[in-house]
Write an enzyme that holds these catalytic residues in place. Structure first.
Site, PDB file in Angstrom:
ATOM      1  N   LYS A 159      72.279  58.954  10.225  1.00 48.57           N
ATOM      2  CA  LYS A 159      70.907  59.755  10.270  1.00 48.57           C
ATOM      3  C   LYS A 159      70.534  60.591   9.748  1.00 48.57           C
ATOM      4  CE  LYS A 159      71.314  56.859  14.016  1.00 48.57           C
ATOM      5  NZ  LYS A 159      72.826  57.404  14.514  1.00 48.57           N
ATOM      6  N   TYR A 198      77.613  50.732  25.835  1.00 54.12           N
ATOM      7  CA  TYR A 198      76.943  51.494  25.253  1.00 54.12           C
ATOM      8  C   TYR A 198      77.829  53.313  25.849  1.00 54.12           C
ATOM      9  CZ  TYR A 198      74.650  55.884  22.898  1.00 54.12           C
ATOM     10  OH  TYR A 198      74.776  56.911  21.545  1.00 54.12           O
ATOM     11  N   TYR A 226      80.741  55.135  18.313  1.00 58.45           N
ATOM     12  CA  TYR A 226      80.442  54.237  17.728  1.00 58.45           C
ATOM     13  C   TYR A 226      81.744  54.126  16.135  1.00 58.45           C
ATOM     14  CZ  TYR A 226      75.614  55.175  18.390  1.00 58.45           C
ATOM     15  OH  TYR A 226      74.207  55.405  19.581  1.00 58.45           O
TER      16      TYR A 226
HETATM   17  C1  LIG Z   1      73.168  56.233  15.759  1.00 58.30           C
HETATM   18  C2  LIG Z   1      75.082  55.724  15.000  1.00 58.30           C
HETATM   19  C3  LIG Z   1      74.846  54.529  14.247  1.00 58.30           C
HETATM   20  C4  LIG Z   1      74.746  53.832  14.560  1.00 58.30           C
HETATM   21  O1  LIG Z   1      73.944  53.212  13.496  1.00 58.30           O
HETATM   22  P1  LIG Z   1      72.695  53.035  13.991  1.00 58.30           P
HETATM   23  O2  LIG Z   1      71.187  52.553  12.413  1.00 58.30           O
HETATM   24  O3  LIG Z   1      71.929  53.397  15.273  1.00 58.30           O
HETATM   25  O4  LIG Z   1      72.572  51.289  14.325  1.00 58.30           O
HETATM   26  C5  LIG Z   1      76.953  54.481  13.999  1.00 58.30           C
HETATM   27  N1  LIG Z   1      77.753  55.427  13.899  1.00 58.30           N
HETATM   28  C6  LIG Z   1      77.010  56.963  13.847  1.00 58.30           C
HETATM   29  C7  LIG Z   1      78.106  58.408  14.598  1.00 58.30           C
HETATM   30  C8  LIG Z   1      75.904  56.958  15.224  1.00 58.30           C
HETATM   31  O5  LIG Z   1      75.475  58.570  14.975  1.00 58.30           O
END
Ligand SMILES: *Cc1c(COP(=O)(O)O)cnc(C)c1O
Length: 333
Positions: free
Chosen positions: A48, A262, A288
């Site tokens: 992010k 999720y 993730y």
């Molecule tokens: C938000 C996030 C993702 C996914 O990225 P997006 O742009 O939302 O698809 C992947 N890994 C981590 C650790 C995240 O925080």
């Protein structure tokens, strides 16, 4: 390609390293590299941060004094947004969605939530059936009525402004591989709110680097995920004047590794976390990267990447691990 025409606040630690992962690669039977976007430097870092450079650029240009965003309770995006707000002296108001139904004390109070509190973000939690965009708009109206100047950042920072951060990552990676004489065949990333995946697809398409990207889904089914990524990739490439260079075929997501849903972990995710930790000392996350690695392990073992050099995008998230203390302790026993 010129990204300098877009307002950008500079705080990410860039470029992030591109490192070989030979012991993890050997366990998977592939030539594996890791792009270390867990090292972007903002309060623990993660993907992010790159998006926030462009989003903060816009917010500061608009004279905003308050950031508004939303995410799941253990959102890494929320942590990085609160950190960015702190860094620029802005207030930050966050709406957390009870997306997982997990009420364990560690989940609701430790991990990212604890770091958010440390950094002073204002948080309120709403139920999973809430229209999060409407809730943010309502909060923005309320703050405006109080004389504040809010700037709304969508969940995951995933609009065409945030995705420019991953156009930049695509350019950075292509440059690193060139300098190292490294021929990459495929990039693999977790894909959720779509901005990361979409920015990469747009960046590789518009620059002509043409590296295929495989997104491993963490929430939505394949058709919906691919549609979301494609729409945002076209929009992002459009900001660069080349919407036509993104094709539907360039967008590939495999959503077979979501498991129960999720943010819900299973033994396969914990096994993947342990494998990365024990072969490379790499800390992946439960929501993730751990799920994406679960997919990468299964696909590698099925021969999907035979003969390829694969780069896995480490998008961060280890700050959320302690939010899953109970589940992890039980599964590691
Ligand atoms: C938000 C996030 C993702 C996914 O990225 P997006 O742009 O939302 O698809 C992947 N890994 C981590 C650790 C995240 O925080």
């Amino acid at each position: 390609m010129n990204l300098t025409r877009f307002p950008r606040a500079r705080f990410a630690h860039l470029p992030t390293p591109l490192e070989p992962a030979p012991r993890l690669g050997a366990a998977l039977g592939i030539d594996l590299w890791v792009k270390r976007d867990d090292c972007t430097g903002l309060a623990g870092g993660g993907n992010k941060t790159r998006k926030l450079e462009f989003l903060l650029g816009e917010a500061l240009e608009a004279g905003a004094d308050t950031l508004i965003t939303q995410g799941a309770v253990q959102s890494n995006h929320v942590r990085q947004t609160i950190a960015a707000a702190a860094r620029f002296g802005l207030a930050c108001e966050v709406i957390l969605e009870d997306r997982t139904g997990n009420r364990a004390p560690d989940y609701v109070g430790s991990g990212n939530v604890l770091l958010n509190r440390l950094m002073g973000g204002g948080m309120r939690t709403v139920s999973a059936d809430t229209d999060m965009n409407a809730a943010m708009a309502e909060l923005a109206d309320k703050l405006r009525a109080e004389g504040k100047r809010p700037y709304v950042i969508p969940g995951g920072g995933s609009n065409s402004t945030g995705a420019l951060g991953y156009v930049d990552c695509a350019l950075e990676l292509a440059g690193q591989a060139n300098n190292m004489g490294l021929k990459l065949d495929r990039m693999v990333t977790a894909t959720g709110s779509a901005g990361t995946h979409a920015g990469l697809v747009a960046g590789f398409a518009v620059s002509g680097a043409d590296l295929p990207v495989l997104g491993i889904g963490v929430r939505a089914p394949k058709e919906k995920q691919e549609a979301n990524v494609f729409k945002l990739a076209v929009e992002t490439a459009g900001r660069l004047g080349h919407a036509d260079r993104v094709t539907r075929e360039q967008v590939i997501a495999d959503c077979d590794y979501v498991g129960a849903g999720y943010g819900l972990i299973d033994q396969g995710v914990v096994d993947a976390l342990a494998l990365a930790a024990r072969t490379e000392g790499l800390l992946f996350d439960p929501v993730y990267t751990g799920k994406a690695l679960k997919g990468l392990i299964a696909l590698s073992k099925a021969g999907a990447f035979r003969g390829e050099t694969v780069v896995f995008l480490h998008t961060g998230g280890a700050q959320g691990l302690s939010g899953y203390h109970g589940e992890l302790e039980a599964a590691l026993a």
